[in-house]
Structures are given as structure tokens and as C-alpha cells.
Design a protein around this motif. Structure first.
Motif, PDB file in Angstrom:
ATOM      1  N   ALA A  29      -7.542 -67.092  54.492  1.00  0.00           N
ATOM      2  CA  ALA A  29      -7.005 -65.853  53.927  1.00  0.00           C
ATOM      3  C   ALA A  29      -5.486 -65.900  53.915  1.00  0.00           C
ATOM      4  N   GLY A  30      -4.901 -65.570  52.766  1.00  0.00           N
ATOM      5  CA  GLY A  30      -3.455 -65.521  52.643  1.00  0.00           C
ATOM      6  C   GLY A  30      -2.804 -66.826  52.246  1.00  0.00           C
ATOM      7  N   GLU A  31      -3.601 -67.904  52.104  1.00  0.00           N
ATOM      8  CA  GLU A  31      -3.023 -69.186  51.699  1.00  0.00           C
ATOM      9  C   GLU A  31      -2.703 -69.192  50.202  1.00  0.00           C
ATOM     10  N   ASN A  32      -1.710 -69.990  49.848  1.00  0.00           N
ATOM     11  CA  ASN A  32      -1.282 -70.185  48.462  1.00  0.00           C
ATOM     12  C   ASN A  32      -1.554 -71.642  48.122  1.00  0.00           C
ATOM     13  N   VAL A  33      -2.602 -71.919  47.347  1.00  0.00           N
ATOM     14  CA  VAL A  33      -3.129 -73.276  47.213  1.00  0.00           C
ATOM     15  C   VAL A  33      -3.133 -73.708  45.749  1.00  0.00           C
ATOM     16  N   ALA A  34      -2.676 -74.937  45.500  1.00  0.00           N
ATOM     17  CA  ALA A  34      -2.766 -75.535  44.173  1.00  0.00           C
ATOM     18  C   ALA A  34      -3.874 -76.578  44.165  1.00  0.00           C
ATOM     19  N   ILE A  35      -4.739 -76.517  43.153  1.00  0.00           N
ATOM     20  CA  ILE A  35      -5.763 -77.540  42.941  1.00  0.00           C
ATOM     21  C   ILE A  35      -5.318 -78.381  41.751  1.00  0.00           C
ATOM     22  N   GLU A 155      -6.722 -55.576  42.552  1.00  0.00           N
ATOM     23  CA  GLU A 155      -6.345 -55.692  43.964  1.00  0.00           C
ATOM     24  C   GLU A 155      -7.406 -56.405  44.795  1.00  0.00           C
ATOM     25  N   THR A 156      -7.893 -57.540  44.272  1.00  0.00           N
ATOM     26  CA  THR A 156      -8.843 -58.362  45.014  1.00  0.00           C
ATOM     27  C   THR A 156      -8.124 -59.117  46.127  1.00  0.00           C
ATOM     28  N   ASP A 157      -8.880 -59.515  47.140  1.00  0.00           N
ATOM     29  CA  ASP A 157      -8.300 -60.301  48.237  1.00  0.00           C
ATOM     30  C   ASP A 157      -7.878 -61.684  47.763  1.00  0.00           C
ATOM     31  N   ILE A 158      -8.648 -62.240  46.821  1.00  0.00           N
ATOM     32  CA  ILE A 158      -8.433 -63.605  46.331  1.00  0.00           C
ATOM     33  C   ILE A 158      -8.190 -63.556  44.831  1.00  0.00           C
ATOM     34  N   LEU A 159      -7.170 -64.305  44.362  1.00  0.00           N
ATOM     35  CA  LEU A 159      -6.897 -64.400  42.930  1.00  0.00           C
ATOM     36  C   LEU A 159      -6.866 -65.869  42.528  1.00  0.00           C
ATOM     37  N   ILE A 179       5.731 -63.726  40.666  1.00  0.00           N
ATOM     38  CA  ILE A 179       4.431 -63.077  40.884  1.00  0.00           C
ATOM     39  C   ILE A 179       3.722 -63.697  42.074  1.00  0.00           C
ATOM     40  N   LEU A 180       3.708 -65.032  42.145  1.00  0.00           N
ATOM     41  CA  LEU A 180       3.064 -65.712  43.275  1.00  0.00           C
ATOM     42  C   LEU A 180       3.709 -65.319  44.593  1.00  0.00           C
ATOM     43  N   LYS A 181       5.033 -65.233  44.610  1.00  0.00           N
ATOM     44  CA  LYS A 181       5.745 -64.863  45.821  1.00  0.00           C
ATOM     45  C   LYS A 181       5.372 -63.440  46.251  1.00  0.00           C
ATOM     46  N   THR A 182       5.321 -62.522  45.290  1.00  0.00           N
ATOM     47  CA  THR A 182       4.975 -61.132  45.603  1.00  0.00           C
ATOM     48  C   THR A 182       3.550 -61.026  46.136  1.00  0.00           C
ATOM     49  N   LEU A 183       2.606 -61.731  45.500  1.00  0.00           N
ATOM     50  CA  LEU A 183       1.214 -61.697  45.955  1.00  0.00           C
ATOM     51  C   LEU A 183       1.093 -62.285  47.359  1.00  0.00           C
ATOM     52  N   HIS A 184       1.830 -63.358  47.620  1.00  0.00           N
ATOM     53  CA  HIS A 184       1.808 -63.964  48.953  1.00  0.00           C
ATOM     54  C   HIS A 184       2.345 -62.987  49.997  1.00  0.00           C
ATOM     55  N   LYS A 186       2.110 -59.884  49.912  1.00  0.00           N
ATOM     56  CA  LYS A 186       1.094 -58.836  50.097  1.00  0.00           C
ATOM     57  C   LYS A 186      -0.119 -59.352  50.871  1.00  0.00           C
ATOM     58  N   GLY A 187      -0.098 -60.631  51.233  1.00  0.00           N
ATOM     59  CA  GLY A 187      -1.196 -61.201  52.004  1.00  0.00           C
ATOM     60  C   GLY A 187      -2.365 -61.681  51.178  1.00  0.00           C
ATOM     61  N   LYS A 188      -2.190 -61.787  49.859  1.00  0.00           N
ATOM     62  CA  LYS A 188      -3.278 -62.223  48.997  1.00  0.00           C
ATOM     63  C   LYS A 188      -3.472 -63.735  49.089  1.00  0.00           C
ATOM     64  N   THR A 189      -4.703 -64.178  48.903  1.00  0.00           N
ATOM     65  CA  THR A 189      -5.000 -65.594  48.756  1.00  0.00           C
ATOM     66  C   THR A 189      -4.892 -65.937  47.276  1.00  0.00           C
ATOM     67  N   VAL A 190      -4.085 -66.950  46.948  1.00  0.00           N
ATOM     68  CA  VAL A 190      -3.891 -67.335  45.553  1.00  0.00           C
ATOM     69  C   VAL A 190      -4.263 -68.801  45.384  1.00  0.00           C
ATOM     70  N   ILE A 191      -5.151 -69.066  44.430  1.00  0.00           N
ATOM     71  CA  ILE A 191      -5.611 -70.419  44.129  1.00  0.00           C
ATOM     72  C   ILE A 191      -5.249 -70.703  42.675  1.00  0.00           C
ATOM     73  N   THR A 192      -4.495 -71.765  42.439  1.00  0.00           N
ATOM     74  CA  THR A 192      -3.990 -72.050  41.103  1.00  0.00           C
ATOM     75  C   THR A 192      -4.300 -73.475  40.692  1.00  0.00           C
ATOM     76  N   ILE A 193      -4.925 -73.627  39.530  1.00  0.00           N
ATOM     77  CA  ILE A 193      -5.070 -74.947  38.915  1.00  0.00           C
ATOM     78  C   ILE A 193      -3.822 -75.199  38.080  1.00  0.00           C
ATOM     79  N   SER A 194      -3.234 -76.381  38.224  1.00  0.00           N
ATOM     80  CA  SER A 194      -2.040 -76.676  37.434  1.00  0.00           C
ATOM     81  C   SER A 194      -1.887 -78.169  37.201  1.00  0.00           C
ATOM     82  N   HIS A 195      -1.407 -78.510  35.981  1.00  0.00           N
ATOM     83  CA  HIS A 195      -1.000 -79.879  35.667  1.00  0.00           C
ATOM     84  C   HIS A 195       0.511 -80.053  35.802  1.00  0.00           C
ATOM     85  N   ASP A 196       1.214 -78.971  36.112  1.00  0.00           N
ATOM     86  CA  ASP A 196       2.676 -78.979  36.184  1.00  0.00           C
ATOM     87  C   ASP A 196       3.100 -79.281  37.624  1.00  0.00           C
ATOM     88  N   MET A 197       3.425 -80.541  37.886  1.00  0.00           N
ATOM     89  CA  MET A 197       3.719 -80.950  39.255  1.00  0.00           C
ATOM     90  C   MET A 197       5.026 -80.354  39.767  1.00  0.00           C
TER      91      MET A 197
END
Length: 267
Positions: A29-35, A155-159, A179-184, A186-197
Motif C-alpha cells: 500500500a502506498g508504493e509507486n511502481v513502474a512495470i 478516490e480508489t486506494d489503487i490506481l 499528478i503522481l507526486k500528489t497521489l503518492h 495522499k498515500g495512494k498506490t500507483v502502478i504505471t506501465i511505461s516504455h519511457d525509461m
């Protein structure tokens, strides 16, 4: 808050095509993760199992105490929000505000709470100035922020964001970073798929690398972007800062401009 756990998960599409092959993953919970990983690695299939759009063929997807096999997609969507790669797969209202308002309205909140969520989401994404516009009158890059606002308003726990940087310019990427910084915060878990290294290096503390339907490695960007075996397996490139530092003979760890500056000054 809610942890997300995948236990020995596999998924096969109708016809037998295996898209994800026995993966294990834990996101606190609360992690900011890139896949990350190349097309066909299984990234989108994996995240779609996280919010019930797909159900695992084998294994379990656990959201806190919820096993997704036991809940409807509508029930899961109250905990896990999903922003599609293509906003046109998600938008179906004739104004930005009505699109963002739809989720909170379906939750049968008080009008005061509904308004608060809509106003917060519009402001956070910079869509408040477009609230009366038809989303399809806006450029594709801007429509992406409409769908992001719509999910934030739930306002889900995970986005989950699927390739949010695709088609964005520098200003769009900066807005996404904010946006990612603000969500983090707020304690949100954010999971992002990205090709942009470069975007991954700047915005995430944890990476999960996928290749050939499996998880190759997880770790910090500093670890992974200097792990050439993992990068080769997943057919990924270092961020440009790391490539410059490597060309200058630096041994590792630099992934951001400030890292490179510190390394250069120290020499």
C-alpha cells in the motif's frame, strides 16, 4: 490501505494463447511502481487482472482480503481504478465534467462530496479549464487527462495507468509527474506501465521488469538500469543520462541528471 498480491498467476486467452506465465508479485500500500518490458511481455494482461477486467486462469489475485475471483469488476473498481492506454476506450460522455462526475455519481455520494471529488480531480489534472468541452474536441494527449481525472475522482486506494506518457510532450509529462507526486502524498498506490525509461527513472522508486510473460526482476531504478543482464533479457535501454555516464566510464547508479552532475563534480 490495501496491499496487492499476485500468487502464481497465469492467464491464457480464448484459443489457448498464454499471455502471463506463473508470476508472483507483491505491491505494498502506498508504493509507486513502474512495470516495464517490451510489447508482448504480459504487462497489460497482468494489470487487467489487478482490477478484474481479466480473471487469472491459474493462481490468485488478492487485493487486501479480496480475491478477485469472488468479486465483480464493478466491486473491484471501487478499490482499483484503471486508466486505459487509449482514452477513446473509456470516454462516453459529452462533456469533460460529466465524464469525471460519472463515477462518483454511481457511488451515490452526497452532492457535496460528489462536487468535491470532481473539482479536486479536475484541478489536479488541469482539466478544470476544459470542464464544459466535449472530450472529443480535445487532442488525444489532453483526452488522456480526462480519463485520468475520471479515475482520480473515484478516490480508489489503487490506481493503474497504462502508458500515460504515450503521445505526451514535455509539458504533458511534467503534468503527469505532478499528478503522481500528489497521489503518492495522499498515500495512494500507483502502478504505471511505461516504455519511457526517462519518465520511469524520474518518477518511480520501484520497478518490475517483465519479459516473455514472466517477471525477470524487481528492484529500484538505480539497481535495474545498471543491471545489463536484466536489460538485455527485457530488451530495454538505460535512460539517456545513464548511457552518457556509462560512456564517460562511470561504474553505475546514475539515472537522473542530478546524479550525473554530482558524479562529475566529485571527479
Amino acid at each position: 490501505m490495501t496491499d496487492l498480491v499476485l500468487k502464481d498467476v497465469s492467464f491464457s486467452y480464448p484459443g489457448g494463447f498464454l499471455a502471463v506465465d506463473h508470476i508472483n508479485m507483491e505491491i505494498k500500500a502506498g508504493e509507486n511502481v513502474a512495470i516495464v518490458g517490451q510489447n508482448g511481455a504480459g504487462k497489460t494482461t497482468t494489470v487487467k487482472m489487478m482490477n478484474g477486467l481479466l480473471r487469472p486462469t491459474e493462481g490468485q489475485v488478492l487485493i487486501g482480503e479480496m480475491n478477485t475471483k469472488d468479486y465483480t469488476t464493478a466491486q473491484i473498481s471501487k478499490v482499483v481504478g484503471y486508466v486505459f492506454q487509449n482514452p477513446d476506450d473509456q470516454i462516453f460522455h459529452s462533456s469533460v465534467e460529466s465524464e469525471v462526475r460519472f463515477g462518483p455519481k454511481m457511488m451515490k455520494l452526497s452532492l457535496e462530496e460528489e462536487n468535491r471529488r470532481v473539482e479536486t480531480a479536475l484541478k489536479m489534472t488541469g482539466m478544470d479549464c476544459y470542464k464544459d468541452e466535449n472530450p472529443y474536441n480535445l487532442p488525444l494527449s489532453t483526452r488522456k487527462f480526462v480519463t485520468i481525472a475520471a479515475v482520480i475522482a473515484m478516490e480508489t486506494d489503487i490506481l493503474i495507468f497504462d502508458e500515460p506518457t504515450a503521445g505526451q510532450d514535455i509539458e504533458g509529462n511534467k503534468r503527469l509527474s505532478d499528478i503522481l507526486k500528489t497521489l503518492h502524498e495522499k498515500g495512494k498506490t500507483v502502478i504505471t506501465i511505461s516504455h519511457d525509461m526517462e519518465f520511469v527513472a524520474e518518477n518511480f522508486k520501484k520497478m518490475i521488469v517483465m519479459a516473455k510473460k514472466k517477471i525477470v526482476r524487481s528492484g529500484t531504478p538505480e539497481e535495474i538500469f545498471w543491471d545489463f543482464e536484466t536489460l538485455e533479457k527485457a530488451m530495454l535501454k538505460q535512460p539517456y543520462v545513464s548511457r552518457v555516464c556509462r560512456a564517460l566510464g562511470f561504474k553505475g547508479g546514475s539515472i537522473r541528471i542530478e546524479d550525473a552532475i554530482e558524479e562529475i563534480i566529485s571527479r
